[in-house]
Scaffold this motif. Sequence first.
Motif, PDB file in Angstrom:
ATOM      1  N   ALA A   1      -7.532   4.285   5.855  1.00 20.66           N
ATOM      2  CA  ALA A   1      -8.923   4.089   5.453  1.00 20.66           C
ATOM      3  C   ALA A   1      -9.249   4.767   4.136  1.00 20.66           C
ATOM      4  CB  ALA A   1      -9.860   4.626   6.548  1.00 20.66           C
ATOM      5  N   ARG A   2      -8.522   5.829   3.803  1.00 22.17           N
ATOM      6  CA  ARG A   2      -8.798   6.531   2.544  1.00 22.17           C
ATOM      7  C   ARG A   2      -7.553   7.260   2.082  1.00 22.17           C
ATOM      8  NH1 ARG A   2     -12.500  11.606   2.506  1.00 22.17           N
ATOM      9  NH2 ARG A   2     -10.458  12.575   2.343  1.00 22.17           N
ATOM     10  N   LEU A   3      -7.285   7.171   0.789  1.00 24.62           N
ATOM     11  CA  LEU A   3      -6.162   7.874   0.198  1.00 24.62           C
ATOM     12  C   LEU A   3      -6.584   9.265  -0.256  1.00 24.62           C
ATOM     13  CD1 LEU A   3      -4.701   5.000  -2.000  1.00 24.62           C
ATOM     14  CD2 LEU A   3      -3.877   5.781   0.225  1.00 24.62           C
ATOM     15  N   PRO A   4      -5.631  10.165  -0.496  1.00 22.03           N
ATOM     16  CA  PRO A   4      -5.986  11.478  -1.035  1.00 22.03           C
ATOM     17  C   PRO A   4      -6.770  11.342  -2.332  1.00 22.03           C
ATOM     18  CG  PRO A   4      -3.694  11.443  -0.341  1.00 22.03           C
ATOM     19  CD  PRO A   4      -4.178  10.042  -0.253  1.00 22.03           C
ATOM     20  N   LEU A   5      -7.805  12.187  -2.475  1.00 18.01           N
ATOM     21  CA  LEU A   5      -8.657  12.142  -3.661  1.00 18.01           C
ATOM     22  C   LEU A   5      -8.212  13.138  -4.721  1.00 18.01           C
ATOM     23  CD1 LEU A   5     -12.135  11.847  -1.906  1.00 18.01           C
ATOM     24  CD2 LEU A   5     -10.670  10.016  -2.778  1.00 18.01           C
ATOM     25  N   GLY A   6      -7.267  14.008  -4.377  1.00 19.99           N
ATOM     26  CA  GLY A   6      -6.818  15.024  -5.324  1.00 19.99           C
ATOM     27  C   GLY A   6      -6.550  16.329  -4.610  1.00 19.99           C
ATOM     28  N   GLU A   7      -6.305  17.356  -5.378  1.00 22.97           N
ATOM     29  CA  GLU A   7      -5.916  18.647  -4.821  1.00 22.97           C
ATOM     30  C   GLU A   7      -6.962  19.207  -3.866  1.00 22.97           C
ATOM     31  OE1 GLU A   7      -3.462  21.632  -3.934  1.00 22.97           O
ATOM     32  OE2 GLU A   7      -2.934  20.043  -5.335  1.00 22.97           O
ATOM     33  N   GLU A   8      -8.240  19.010  -4.160  1.00 22.97           N
ATOM     34  CA  GLU A   8      -9.296  19.590  -3.329  1.00 22.97           C
ATOM     35  C   GLU A   8      -9.545  18.794  -2.049  1.00 22.97           C
ATOM     36  OE1 GLU A   8     -10.580  22.545  -3.967  1.00 22.97           O
ATOM     37  OE2 GLU A   8      -9.214  22.595  -5.686  1.00 22.97           O
TER      38      GLU A   8
ATOM     39  N   GLU B   1       0.821  -1.213   0.000  1.00 21.18           N
ATOM     40  CA  GLU B   1       0.000   0.000   0.000  1.00 21.18           C
ATOM     41  C   GLU B   1       0.856   1.264   0.000  1.00 21.18           C
ATOM     42  OE1 GLU B   1      -0.467  -2.562   2.027  1.00 21.18           O
ATOM     43  OE2 GLU B   1      -2.309  -3.379   1.142  1.00 21.18           O
ATOM     44  N   ALA B   2       2.014   1.196   0.626  1.00 19.75           N
ATOM     45  CA  ALA B   2       2.892   2.365   0.725  1.00 19.75           C
ATOM     46  C   ALA B   2       3.703   2.513  -0.564  1.00 19.75           C
ATOM     47  CB  ALA B   2       3.816   2.235   1.932  1.00 19.75           C
ATOM     48  N   ARG B   3       2.997   2.787  -1.631  1.00 25.88           N
ATOM     49  CA  ARG B   3       3.650   2.862  -2.942  1.00 25.88           C
ATOM     50  C   ARG B   3       4.510   4.122  -3.042  1.00 25.88           C
ATOM     51  NH1 ARG B   3      -1.632   1.949  -4.226  1.00 25.88           N
ATOM     52  NH2 ARG B   3      -1.812   3.915  -5.364  1.00 25.88           N
ATOM     53  N   PRO B   4       5.764   3.996  -3.436  1.00 24.95           N
ATOM     54  CA  PRO B   4       6.630   5.181  -3.562  1.00 24.95           C
ATOM     55  C   PRO B   4       6.026   6.261  -4.442  1.00 24.95           C
ATOM     56  CG  PRO B   4       7.935   3.176  -3.703  1.00 24.95           C
ATOM     57  CD  PRO B   4       6.513   2.742  -3.713  1.00 24.95           C
ATOM     58  N   ALA B   5       5.366   5.887  -5.541  1.00 25.90           N
ATOM     59  CA  ALA B   5       4.790   6.880  -6.440  1.00 25.90           C
ATOM     60  C   ALA B   5       3.664   7.654  -5.763  1.00 25.90           C
ATOM     61  CB  ALA B   5       4.281   6.208  -7.716  1.00 25.90           C
ATOM     62  N   LEU B   6       2.884   6.975  -4.927  1.00 24.93           N
ATOM     63  CA  LEU B   6       1.783   7.641  -4.240  1.00 24.93           C
ATOM     64  C   LEU B   6       2.319   8.677  -3.248  1.00 24.93           C
ATOM     65  CD1 LEU B   6      -1.342   5.781  -2.919  1.00 24.93           C
ATOM     66  CD2 LEU B   6      -0.347   7.672  -1.649  1.00 24.93           C
ATOM     67  N   ILE B   7       3.347   8.282  -2.502  1.00 25.83           N
ATOM     68  CA  ILE B   7       3.955   9.217  -1.553  1.00 25.83           C
ATOM     69  C   ILE B   7       4.605  10.377  -2.294  1.00 25.83           C
ATOM     70  CG2 ILE B   7       5.714   9.454   0.246  1.00 25.83           C
ATOM     71  CD1 ILE B   7       5.205   6.464   0.883  1.00 25.83           C
ATOM     72  N   ALA B   8       5.282  10.073  -3.406  1.00 24.81           N
ATOM     73  CA  ALA B   8       5.934  11.122  -4.196  1.00 24.81           C
ATOM     74  C   ALA B   8       4.911  12.108  -4.758  1.00 24.81           C
ATOM     75  CB  ALA B   8       6.744  10.493  -5.330  1.00 24.81           C
ATOM     76  N   ASP B   9       3.751  11.622  -5.180  1.00 24.41           N
ATOM     77  CA  ASP B   9       2.717  12.521  -5.704  1.00 24.41           C
ATOM     78  C   ASP B   9       2.193  13.451  -4.601  1.00 24.41           C
ATOM     79  OD1 ASP B   9       2.959  11.424  -8.190  1.00 24.41           O
ATOM     80  OD2 ASP B   9       1.165  10.158  -8.050  1.00 24.41           O
ATOM     81  N   ALA B  10       1.970  12.893  -3.413  1.00 27.20           N
ATOM     82  CA  ALA B  10       1.512  13.729  -2.291  1.00 27.20           C
ATOM     83  C   ALA B  10       2.566  14.761  -1.931  1.00 27.20           C
ATOM     84  CB  ALA B  10       1.184  12.853  -1.083  1.00 27.20           C
TER      85      ALA B  10
END
Length: 335
Positions: free
Chosen positions: A207-214, A31-40
């Motif tokens: 429980a939930r990942l970021p949905l985007g900028e908003e 779940e702790a994907r490097p790309a996901l953390i890098a995007d955040a």
Amino acid sequence: MNDRAARAGWTPPLRRRRRPDWSAQTPTWREARPALIADALARAAARPSGNWFVVGASRDIRPGGRPYGRTVGGVEVVLWRSDTGALRAGPGACPHLGAPLRDSRVVCGTLVCHWHGLALDGGPFAGWDPYPVHDDGVLVWVRLDAVGGEEPSERPVVPVRPPAGSGVDAVFTAVGRCEPQDVVANRLDPWHGSWFHPYSFVDLTVARLPLGEEDDAFVVDVSFRVTGRLVVPVRVEFTAPGPRTVVMRITEGEGSTSVVETHATPLSREADERPRTAVTEAVVAASDRRGFALARAAAPALRPLMRRTAGRLWRDDLAYAERRWELRGTGRFPG
């Protein structure tokens, strides 16, 4: 729970659970994907800071106290308070012969250089120009346009906190060999909590990942460990309102509205080969329980305990941030 407690609607904050088996918990590396953390991290880096940097705790700079010195991005800064308590800030070198003003004295609200007695009241003087400064009641910020390089703003982006006077706050500071982005990346990786900090966290689930900028929040269910078998389950949100700040806010459960703010301030210049970053963590704890008034009254005694707790976590998290910086230099991580 006894009958009286039930009638009053009272619920205990603690839950008892089996002693957790560290190795038996569900792995989180998928779940702790490097790309996901890098995007955040990239979204946080793109948000404006207005060139404001956290330099310390508000209570550490007292009227009549000694000057407070900090280096931000290779720039020496000195701060003090006037005799009315107003905050002052400016270059840390005396404009006469460069004496370190943080080692000088404050006399009747005026900063007096200990080399030759030059007095500064906080206004411009012979090449010494003050810096904009902001005291939010918990932390002190200074604006350094030459370091930040952004469009300046009148005020920093201060996270929403419990109402003034309703909480207990404590501020912890540590320094690591890394850059601010490494500290922010650590905080935008909630999955490491119960693996890397089993002494503090158990039962952690994103429980939930970021949905985007908003709606850019990591929503996490986690239990804070109080003792070996007693825990406090809560739901928290991790957000990054700026490029050097991450906020953890309790949204459900005991202590709802409490926040933990992590601010990363570069101490060294951007081009330095061995960067140093100060981590300033502000914990503002709140509760709607009646007994919390006692905690507010005991705040001076509680703050050292709160700082020790933060210090234990950052002993590990700075190792994480420093390791990330070291590996970025080899090309293992983007940076």
